[in-house]
Write a protein that holds these residues in place. Structure first.
Motif, PDB file in Angstrom:
ATOM      1  N   UNK A 146       0.833  -1.203   0.000  1.00 35.17           N
ATOM      2  CA  UNK A 146       0.000   0.000   0.000  1.00 35.17           C
ATOM      3  C   UNK A 146       0.867   1.253   0.000  1.00 35.17           C
ATOM      4  N   UNK A 147       1.914   1.271   0.813  1.00 38.90           N
ATOM      5  CA  UNK A 147       2.790   2.442   0.902  1.00 38.90           C
ATOM      6  C   UNK A 147       3.467   2.731  -0.441  1.00 38.90           C
ATOM      7  N   UNK A 148       3.856   1.688  -1.157  1.00 35.67           N
ATOM      8  CA  UNK A 148       4.494   1.878  -2.463  1.00 35.67           C
ATOM      9  C   UNK A 148       3.564   2.577  -3.439  1.00 35.67           C
ATOM     10  N   UNK A 149       2.271   2.427  -3.219  1.00 37.59           N
ATOM     11  CA  UNK A 149       1.273   3.030  -4.101  1.00 37.59           C
ATOM     12  C   UNK A 149       0.665   4.292  -3.501  1.00 37.59           C
ATOM     13  N   UNK A 150       1.153   4.684  -2.328  1.00 34.96           N
ATOM     14  CA  UNK A 150       0.630   5.877  -1.677  1.00 34.96           C
ATOM     15  C   UNK A 150      -0.794   5.711  -1.198  1.00 34.96           C
ATOM     16  N   UNK A 151      -1.140   4.505  -0.784  1.00 38.41           N
ATOM     17  CA  UNK A 151      -2.516   4.183  -0.382  1.00 38.41           C
ATOM     18  C   UNK A 151      -2.544   3.714   1.059  1.00 38.41           C
ATOM     19  N   UNK A 152      -3.731   3.755   1.637  1.00 34.96           N
ATOM     20  CA  UNK A 152      -3.923   3.134   2.942  1.00 34.96           C
ATOM     21  C   UNK A 152      -4.078   1.631   2.718  1.00 34.96           C
ATOM     22  N   UNK A 153      -3.880   0.854   3.767  1.00 37.62           N
ATOM     23  CA  UNK A 153      -4.059  -0.598   3.666  1.00 37.62           C
ATOM     24  C   UNK A 153      -5.501  -0.899   3.268  1.00 37.62           C
ATOM     25  N   UNK A 154      -6.451  -0.178   3.852  1.00 32.63           N
ATOM     26  CA  UNK A 154      -7.858  -0.405   3.526  1.00 32.63           C
ATOM     27  C   UNK A 154      -8.118  -0.180   2.041  1.00 32.63           C
ATOM     28  N   UNK A 155      -7.644   0.939   1.488  1.00 31.75           N
ATOM     29  CA  UNK A 155      -7.850   1.209   0.070  1.00 31.75           C
ATOM     30  C   UNK A 155      -7.168   0.173  -0.805  1.00 31.75           C
ATOM     31  N   UNK A 156      -5.964  -0.233  -0.419  1.00 36.97           N
ATOM     32  CA  UNK A 156      -5.226  -1.238  -1.190  1.00 36.97           C
ATOM     33  C   UNK A 156      -5.995  -2.557  -1.228  1.00 36.97           C
ATOM     34  N   UNK A 157      -6.490  -3.001  -0.085  1.00 39.46           N
ATOM     35  CA  UNK A 157      -7.223  -4.269  -0.020  1.00 39.46           C
ATOM     36  C   UNK A 157      -8.515  -4.178  -0.835  1.00 39.46           C
ATOM     37  N   UNK A 158      -9.239  -3.080  -0.704  1.00 38.77           N
ATOM     38  CA  UNK A 158     -10.490  -2.925  -1.456  1.00 38.77           C
ATOM     39  C   UNK A 158     -10.222  -2.935  -2.954  1.00 38.77           C
ATOM     40  N   UNK A 159      -9.212  -2.196  -3.396  1.00 40.93           N
ATOM     41  CA  UNK A 159      -8.894  -2.182  -4.829  1.00 40.93           C
ATOM     42  C   UNK A 159      -8.459  -3.550  -5.328  1.00 40.93           C
ATOM     43  N   UNK A 160      -7.706  -4.262  -4.507  1.00 40.88           N
ATOM     44  CA  UNK A 160      -7.276  -5.611  -4.885  1.00 40.88           C
ATOM     45  C   UNK A 160      -8.483  -6.530  -5.035  1.00 40.88           C
ATOM     46  N   UNK A 161      -9.410  -6.454  -4.107  1.00 40.29           N
ATOM     47  CA  UNK A 161     -10.620  -7.280  -4.189  1.00 40.29           C
ATOM     48  C   UNK A 161     -11.456  -6.905  -5.402  1.00 40.29           C
ATOM     49  N   UNK A 162     -11.563  -5.623  -5.683  1.00 39.27           N
ATOM     50  CA  UNK A 162     -12.333  -5.180  -6.848  1.00 39.27           C
ATOM     51  C   UNK A 162     -11.692  -5.673  -8.139  1.00 39.27           C
ATOM     52  N   UNK A 163     -10.366  -5.585  -8.215  1.00 39.21           N
ATOM     53  CA  UNK A 163      -9.651  -6.046  -9.414  1.00 39.21           C
ATOM     54  C   UNK A 163      -9.844  -7.544  -9.610  1.00 39.21           C
ATOM     55  N   UNK A 164      -9.742  -8.312  -8.515  1.00 45.21           N
ATOM     56  CA  UNK A 164      -9.935  -9.757  -8.588  1.00 45.21           C
ATOM     57  C   UNK A 164     -11.355 -10.086  -9.035  1.00 45.21           C
ATOM     58  N   UNK A 165     -12.329  -9.355  -8.501  1.00 42.58           N
ATOM     59  CA  UNK A 165     -13.722  -9.578  -8.893  1.00 42.58           C
ATOM     60  C   UNK A 165     -13.910  -9.292 -10.377  1.00 42.58           C
ATOM     61  N   UNK A 166     -13.313  -8.192 -10.875  1.00 41.01           N
ATOM     62  CA  UNK A 166     -13.406  -7.874 -12.299  1.00 41.01           C
ATOM     63  C   UNK A 166     -12.778  -8.974 -13.136  1.00 41.01           C
ATOM     64  N   UNK A 167     -11.583  -9.433 -12.727  1.00 37.94           N
ATOM     65  CA  UNK A 167     -10.893 -10.490 -13.470  1.00 37.94           C
ATOM     66  C   UNK A 167     -11.756 -11.740 -13.581  1.00 37.94           C
ATOM     67  N   UNK A 168     -12.425 -12.113 -12.495  1.00 33.10           N
ATOM     68  CA  UNK A 168     -13.278 -13.305 -12.506  1.00 33.10           C
ATOM     69  C   UNK A 168     -14.483 -13.101 -13.414  1.00 33.10           C
ATOM     70  N   UNK A 169     -15.110 -11.920 -13.329  1.00 32.25           N
ATOM     71  CA  UNK A 169     -16.279 -11.658 -14.183  1.00 32.25           C
ATOM     72  C   UNK A 169     -15.868 -11.600 -15.647  1.00 32.25           C
TER      73      UNK A 169
END
Length: 60
Positions: free
Chosen positions: A22-45
């Motif tokens: 998250x720090x490497x991307x300038x994000x909070x852990x919460x934002x990083x996890x949410x974006x990761x989950x959203x990306x994974x969901x998109x990939x599956x769909x």
């Protein structure tokens, strides 16, 4: 769109890795996890949509 709360209990080492990513991307852990989950969901769909299209057109 509303929001809900999800609470997780995770290993200390995993949390540290998440903080680093998250720090490497300038994000909070919460934002990083949410974006990761959203990306994974998109990939599956997307994968499902491709498979359905291939079935429709008879591509193997």
């Amino acid at each position: 769109m509303g929001t809900d709360v999800l609470s997780l209990r995770i290993d200390h080492d995993l949390l540290e890795r998440l903080r680093d990513h998250a720090a490497k991307r300038g994000m909070s852990v919460q934002d990083y996890v949410v974006r990761t989950l959203m990306r994974d969901d998109f990939d599956q769909r997307f994968r499902t949509a491709v498979e359905e299209t291939e079935k429709f057109y008879g591509v193997t």
